[in-house]
Design a protein around this motif. Structure first.
Motif, PDB file in Angstrom:
ATOM      1  N   GLU A  36       0.859  -1.184   0.000  1.00  0.00           N
ATOM      2  CA  GLU A  36       0.000   0.000   0.000  1.00  0.00           C
ATOM      3  C   GLU A  36       0.893   1.232   0.000  1.00  0.00           C
ATOM      4  O   GLU A  36       1.918   1.272   0.682  1.00  0.00           O
ATOM      5  N   GLY A  39      -0.310   6.447   3.506  1.00  0.00           N
ATOM      6  CA  GLY A  39      -0.307   6.321   4.957  1.00  0.00           C
ATOM      7  C   GLY A  39      -1.689   6.074   5.532  1.00  0.00           C
ATOM      8  O   GLY A  39      -1.842   5.373   6.538  1.00  0.00           O
ATOM      9  N   HIS A  41      -4.076   4.345   4.047  1.00  0.00           N
ATOM     10  CA  HIS A  41      -4.325   2.919   3.854  1.00  0.00           C
ATOM     11  C   HIS A  41      -3.612   2.094   4.931  1.00  0.00           C
ATOM     12  O   HIS A  41      -4.167   1.122   5.452  1.00  0.00           O
ATOM     13  N   THR A  42      -2.377   2.485   5.250  1.00  0.00           N
ATOM     14  CA  THR A  42      -1.625   1.760   6.283  1.00  0.00           C
ATOM     15  C   THR A  42      -2.381   1.776   7.607  1.00  0.00           C
ATOM     16  O   THR A  42      -2.517   0.743   8.276  1.00  0.00           O
ATOM     17  N   ARG A  51      -4.193  -7.667   8.413  1.00  0.00           N
ATOM     18  CA  ARG A  51      -2.993  -8.502   8.333  1.00  0.00           C
ATOM     19  C   ARG A  51      -3.176  -9.833   9.070  1.00  0.00           C
ATOM     20  O   ARG A  51      -2.580 -10.837   8.699  1.00  0.00           O
ATOM     21  N   SER A  62       4.075  -1.997   3.757  1.00  0.00           N
ATOM     22  CA  SER A  62       3.831  -0.555   3.819  1.00  0.00           C
ATOM     23  C   SER A  62       4.915   0.163   3.043  1.00  0.00           C
ATOM     24  O   SER A  62       6.106  -0.065   3.270  1.00  0.00           O
ATOM     25  N   CYS A  66       3.980   8.052   3.537  1.00  0.00           N
ATOM     26  CA  CYS A  66       3.898   9.070   4.592  1.00  0.00           C
ATOM     27  C   CYS A  66       4.878  10.183   4.250  1.00  0.00           C
ATOM     28  O   CYS A  66       6.097   9.974   4.285  1.00  0.00           O
ATOM     29  N   CYS A 348       9.061   7.264  11.094  1.00  0.00           N
ATOM     30  CA  CYS A 348       7.949   6.327  10.863  1.00  0.00           C
ATOM     31  C   CYS A 348       7.160   6.050  12.133  1.00  0.00           C
ATOM     32  O   CYS A 348       6.036   5.549  12.077  1.00  0.00           O
ATOM     33  N   GLU A 353       0.577   8.925  10.084  1.00  0.00           N
ATOM     34  CA  GLU A 353       0.476   8.037   8.928  1.00  0.00           C
ATOM     35  C   GLU A 353       1.675   7.110   8.807  1.00  0.00           C
ATOM     36  O   GLU A 353       1.822   6.388   7.827  1.00  0.00           O
ATOM     37  N   SER A 355       4.261   4.021   9.149  1.00  0.00           N
ATOM     38  CA  SER A 355       4.101   2.566   9.218  1.00  0.00           C
ATOM     39  C   SER A 355       4.358   2.033  10.619  1.00  0.00           C
ATOM     40  O   SER A 355       3.613   1.185  11.125  1.00  0.00           O
ATOM     41  N   ALA A 358       1.559   2.891  12.996  1.00  0.00           N
ATOM     42  CA  ALA A 358       0.378   2.059  12.755  1.00  0.00           C
ATOM     43  C   ALA A 358       0.570   0.660  13.317  1.00  0.00           C
ATOM     44  O   ALA A 358      -0.333   0.105  13.972  1.00  0.00           O
ATOM     45  N   HIS A 359       1.734   0.071  13.062  1.00  0.00           N
ATOM     46  CA  HIS A 359       1.994  -1.279  13.574  1.00  0.00           C
ATOM     47  C   HIS A 359       2.033  -1.280  15.099  1.00  0.00           C
ATOM     48  O   HIS A 359       1.566  -2.241  15.732  1.00  0.00           O
TER      49      HIS A 359
END
Length: 364
Positions: A36, A39, A41-42, A51, A62, A66, A348, A353, A355, A358-359
């Motif tokens: 993707e 950001g 979408h992530t 996932r 990812s 961003c 990040c 946004e 990765s 987000a994780h």
């Protein structure tokens, strides 16, 4: 315009489950890597837990979606050097404040007494310049094709109002060059791209057709609701397994095939393409935007001569590899240990946004 009620179909759990089953059936025992490139979408993929729901042999990587994350340390250091100038106010979007530079950040510089303001629009920065004519106001122009028209409009507005104390540090980047770099890199091994919905509202589908023409790699423009994303993934795995790549616009309620010609015309009037350095991808020819000579008086890089410190990257941080999709954020040795949203080592983990952010937020 789509109303909130109209979006119910794109949040339908039954339809989402049917799409997940369809994806599982198509993927089978194949190993497929999708990336993707947005950001938002992530964050959506993390929020909806896709996932963990999708087949383990279908990897969702990812990419460089961003804008704060892909900004090179030298550019961040340049912004910090400007912030240290007497009589100058830096105006910026909030995401930039905590991004670490080589030895400091904008947040640290603000704590040290320098005048740094968070704004929600470049037009807010123009109002700052109007209210404080005795100070220079520099707006940090960061973002992809989505935000560039707003910055172009602010420069034209400043010209119309005759502002002599407003300028922009232009750090804008354009996405196709980054995707070409990733598609060209064997280490990335991307089989298909979930293309950015927001960027595509400006660019349309045409700038991404090179993925098929040059690399035989499919791409799907899609929205941000659960069914949007799952439909995009289903279309991609179908094209990957059938060997029939195409660029598909599956987000027609938000993206026209020709994008937004008015916004592009605005950018072309104010900006021209230039080389730019991306975190993780390095220098990419023609991937950045610079302010045209016609508007040079609004170009902070030309107006203010500052000494930018030598670049120093944070030790152990693998943001660059995350942005290329070479590793997942959880594979970085600093992730959730020394690098957290409260104490980020790399960008990040800073941006909303990013990765890694987000994780981290949705890791459970």
């Amino acid at each position: 315009m789509t109303s909130a009620l109209d979006l119910d179909a794109f949040r339908d759990p039954k339809l989402a489950r049917e799409l997940i089953a369809r994806i599982e059936h198509i993927v089978g025992d194949r190993h497929i890597n999708l990336m993707e490139v947005c950001g938002t979408h992530t964050m959506s993929i993390g929020r909806y837990g896709f996932r963990s729901m999708l087949p383990r042999n279908l990897q969702l990587l990812s990419g460089p979606g961003c804008p704060v994350c892909v900004t090179a340390n030298h550019d961040i250091d340049h912004a910090i050097a400007l912030a240290r100038l007497d009589g100058l106010t830096v105006a910026t979007f909030g995401d930039m404040m905590r991004v670490p530079g080589s030895s400091s950040s904008l947040a640290e510089e603000k704590s040290a007494g320098h005048d740094i303001r968070i704004v929600y629009s470049p037009l807010d920065a123009i109002e700052l310049a109007v209210k404080r004519p005795e100070r220079e106001v520099v707006f940090l122009g960061i973002g992809f094709e989505t935000t560039a028209p707003l910055i172009a409009a602010s420069i034209l507005a400043a010209e119309e109002r005759g502002l002599a104390n407003f300028s922009v540090l232009c750090m804008h980047k354009t996405t196709p060059a980054a995707l070409r770099a990733i598609a060209s890199d064997p280490a990335c091994a991307v089989d298909g791209f979930i293309l950015p919905g927001h960027v595509s509202t400006i660019t349309g589908a045409a700038p991404f057709r090179f993925l098929v023409d040059e690399f035989e790699t499919p791409g799907v423009i899609t929205g941000f609701e659960p069914v949007d994303i799952l439909e995009g993934i289903a279309l991609l795995v179908e094209m990957v397994t059938s060997g029939q790549p195409a660029i598909v616009n599956a987000y027609r309620r938000g993206v026209r095939d020709d994008g937004n010609p008015v916004a592009r015309s605005l950018c072309e009037r104010v900006f021209e393409h230039t080389d730019a350095t991306w975190r993780g991808l390095g220098p990419l020819p023609g991937s950045g935007l610079r302010i045209r000579d016609t508007f040079a008086r609004f170009d902070a890089a030309r107006r203010f001569a500052v000494e930018v410190e030598p670049v120093s990257e944070p030790r152990g941080c693998r943001c660059g590899d995350v942005l290329r999709g070479v590793i997942a954020p959880t594979s970085c040795p600093l992730f959730a240990r020394t690098c957290t949203p409260e104490h980020p080592v790399g960008p990040c983990m800073v941006s909303s946004e990013g990765s890694c952010a987000a994780h981290y937020r949705y890791r459970d």
